[in-house]
Design an enzyme around this catalytic site. Structure first.
Site, PDB file in Angstrom:
ATOM      1  N   GLU A 129       0.923  -1.183   0.075  1.00  9.85           N
ATOM      2  CA  GLU A 129      -0.240  -0.161   0.100  1.00  9.85           C
ATOM      3  C   GLU A 129       0.708   1.229   0.040  1.00  9.85           C
ATOM      4  OE1 GLU A 129      -2.260   0.291   3.620  1.00  9.85           O
ATOM      5  OE2 GLU A 129      -3.867   1.481   2.672  1.00  9.85           O
ATOM      6  N   LYS A 165      -9.493   2.119  -2.260  1.00  6.24           N
ATOM      7  CA  LYS A 165      -9.766   1.218  -0.917  1.00  6.24           C
ATOM      8  C   LYS A 165     -11.384   1.457  -0.682  1.00  6.24           C
ATOM      9  CE  LYS A 165      -7.448   1.447   3.635  1.00  6.24           C
ATOM     10  NZ  LYS A 165      -5.903   1.610   4.008  1.00  6.24           N
ATOM     11  N   CYS A 191      -5.592  -2.947   1.879  1.00  9.41           N
ATOM     12  CA  CYS A 191      -5.447  -2.887   3.442  1.00  9.41           C
ATOM     13  C   CYS A 191      -6.635  -3.299   4.390  1.00  9.41           C
ATOM     14  CB  CYS A 191      -4.685  -1.804   4.114  1.00  9.41           C
ATOM     15  SG  CYS A 191      -3.939  -1.807   5.556  1.00  9.41           S
TER      16      CYS A 191
END
Lengths: 387, 387
Positions: free
Chosen positions: A121, A198, A235
């Site tokens: 990330e 995300k 993530c």
């Protein structure tokens, strides 16, 4: 406790071979000592990796031979890395030193025959979101389509005939200069296929990311590449099984999970979540974590009663790949930069789907209905009490 | 490979204490050597357990002290067991010998202070579904409300002031004599609170259960007991994260997963799935598996090319509990009958929910909508290809 390299290393050091076989079968679903599980690279790979102080590990997952489909063998690469310059160096120096280092790792990946590669990330910057400072960190944000990082990665993708997934901090000038946590998917032709963002943003201790960007509005895209259908669950999205599910329903065969997470917080979860996703959805999952400890000039707090501090903790690496049948590769080190190269036959996805029948028995209609009820303000949980 | 007792035992035998701490923290999220994690029982427990050849293990999960809520400490019990009589003994003898054996284990659980207890899937019979024979096995099916097994368990529940979850094969006479895979939830007052049924039915190799019963139509009930809100996710339902999710959304604090599964098939999944569910939903999950190898008179096949055989394989026990923060207890043995007693503060569920914020960041509205689309016949997966 002093940082150590990996659990695998401790197990191998102390446990006799025959007993280790049992432990490995339990922990990895395989006897990982079997040499057939490892790839042989050109000797120059080792020389170059040693020079770069890059750990290179390989693994190979077998699949059945089919009569009507050829094997679809791809080599999946995962890079985990520490930062190069201190966090108070000029922004351009920090970024460019990372682009330079990762470019040298990608050259090694090319020598290992990697077809599709992902980094951690926001790999081209320190994980500065713990500071809650906007300045200077948002200067790392760049256009997903033609920022300097994307340009560098496009060049390498074309040169090495490699699909590259590049997770960065994005600046979206077309939509009011908003900032996003984004992964750019670059084709092996050197073109940007698209981007994904995300889906779930943490509000946990030092993970103050909701200060910087909102949840993605781009859905759960799957990218159809020459080396398989791939998706990116960034993530904190790995904590949400429904997020993993939707990438599967959209047809992903490989789902990358570029992450940044520290040992005090999540290490008990790390070997579980991405692996569970591979099991539940019958695709390859690739969990990639940052490495090292990053120090910041200004102190910050975690909202957990501890004193203000200058570092977030130790990013513990330990990147690994799980196959659609739940077997997993050994992990990269907890402490050093690494490249994991896994050879996979994408046909295994459908083979395991047929074996286990999860999609067939999934009853998605039931859950579509149950969730629609659960989000309503007047939702009444189904609770049965003694009469 | 010869059957062995447990991975824990191998690790403890060979790895020095200081190194073992690192391995345990990685595998369990805890230093499980710390004596504060274990319960002290009256010496009579050990005597009785030895006499019964019952392995008794304990574990304790800590939680924070709160100012406005008292700790809600409960002792959770899980029993894993082999059958007693051979599978060609009279049905009544097979059933009654199991009721007798498990009753003696429940007495030990009572001495350990267990408040809420669960046995393995269809614990009062051999796991005969691999045979695909209806006769004689469906004779084990009984009324959930007042069959002989429920009657015996009601008596013990009242006697020991213990909530007992009793997973059985159910005969539903009110609905056309249908057979179901059911768990009966019995209050510590000795009354049946209600029942829940298996939501997902396997069609995998020797798991030919769709021959016997259909998917539950009872939803995802949570039972409000004196010792917490509990739910039961039966066996194959553990492969479906949405199933675990709905028990959480309905308010479960402890979710039992009574199972029957063999080493050749699922052992790589076993430590992952129930643990992931505890992490994703912030409740205690209790994974319970059958023990031993069961031989049947008539041979049967697996639909996997192997020769016909008389046994399904080795049920590997290894029952364990995961806390809402992802830490887990050591497992029971892979080979012997066992009772796992875990002391848990139910307040930890909400504490971890607040820490991680998964429910808040879950975006269920997005998934309700996405799943509603995904089940439509004209669903088009979100796939992006190079232009």
């Amino acid at each position: 406790m002093a940082q150590f390299n990996s659990i695998e290393e401790i197990l191998e050091k102390y446990i006799p071979k025959e007993e280790l076989q049992k432990v490995h079968r339990g922990l990895y679903g395989f006897d990982i000592q079997d040499p057939s599980h490892y790839l042989k690279f050109d000797p120059k790979v080792k020389d170059l990796a040693d020079k770069l102080k890059l750990e290179v590990k390989s693994f190979r997952f077998p699949a059945l031979a089919e009569e009507l489909r050829k094997p679809r063998i791809v080599r999946i690469g995962a890079i985990q890395n520490s930062i190069v310059e201190p966090t108070d160096a000029p922004i351009r120096a920090q970024r460019d030193s990372l682009i330079k280092k990762i470019s040298s790792y990608i050259a090694v990946a090319a020598d290992c025959g990697v077809n599709v590669l992902c980094m951690q990330e926001t790999w081209n910057m320190p994980f500065a979101f713990c500071t809650r400072e906007k300045h200077p960190w948002t200067q790392f944000a760049e256009s997903a389509e033609d920022g300097p990082t994307t340009q560098a990665m496009r060049q390498l993708a074309g040169r090495y005939n490699m699909v590259i997934v590049s997770p960065i901090l994005e600046r979206d000038e077309s939509h009011g200069d908003t900032v996003w946590n984004t992964a750019v998917v670059i084709s092996n032709t050197g073109k940007v296929i698209g981007k994904t963002r995300k889906n779930h943003i943490p509000r946990v201790g030092d993970f103050n990311e909701s200060t910087y960007y909102m949840e993605s509005e781009l859905g759960h895209p799957v990218f159809d590449t020459q080396f398989g259908r791939i998706a990116v669950n960034i993530c904190y999205g790995r904590h949400h099984p429904q997020n993993w599910l939707m990438y599967g329903l959209n047809g992903a065969e490989i789902v990358f999970n570029p992450s940044a997470t520290v040992d005090s917080l999540s290490e008990a979860f790390w070997p579980i979540e991405a692996r569970n996703a591979a099991i539940a959805n019958n695709y390859y999952s690739v969990a990639i974590n940052r490495v090292g400890t990053e120090n910041f000039a200004h102190e910050f707090t975690s909202g957990d009663g501890r004193s203000a501090h200058h570092d977030f903790g130790h990013f513990y690496g330990s990147s690994y790949v799980t196959a659609p049948n739940g077997a997993r590769s050994p992990g990269l080190s907890r402490v050093s930069d690494g490249l994991l190269v896994v050879e996979a036959d994408l046909n295994l996805c459908r083979q395991v789907k047929d074996q286990w029948g999860f999609r067939m028995t999934q009853r998605l209609d039931l859950y579509a209905e149950s969730l629609a009820k659960a989000v309503k303000p007047d939702f009444q949980p189904q609770i049965i009490a003694e009469k």
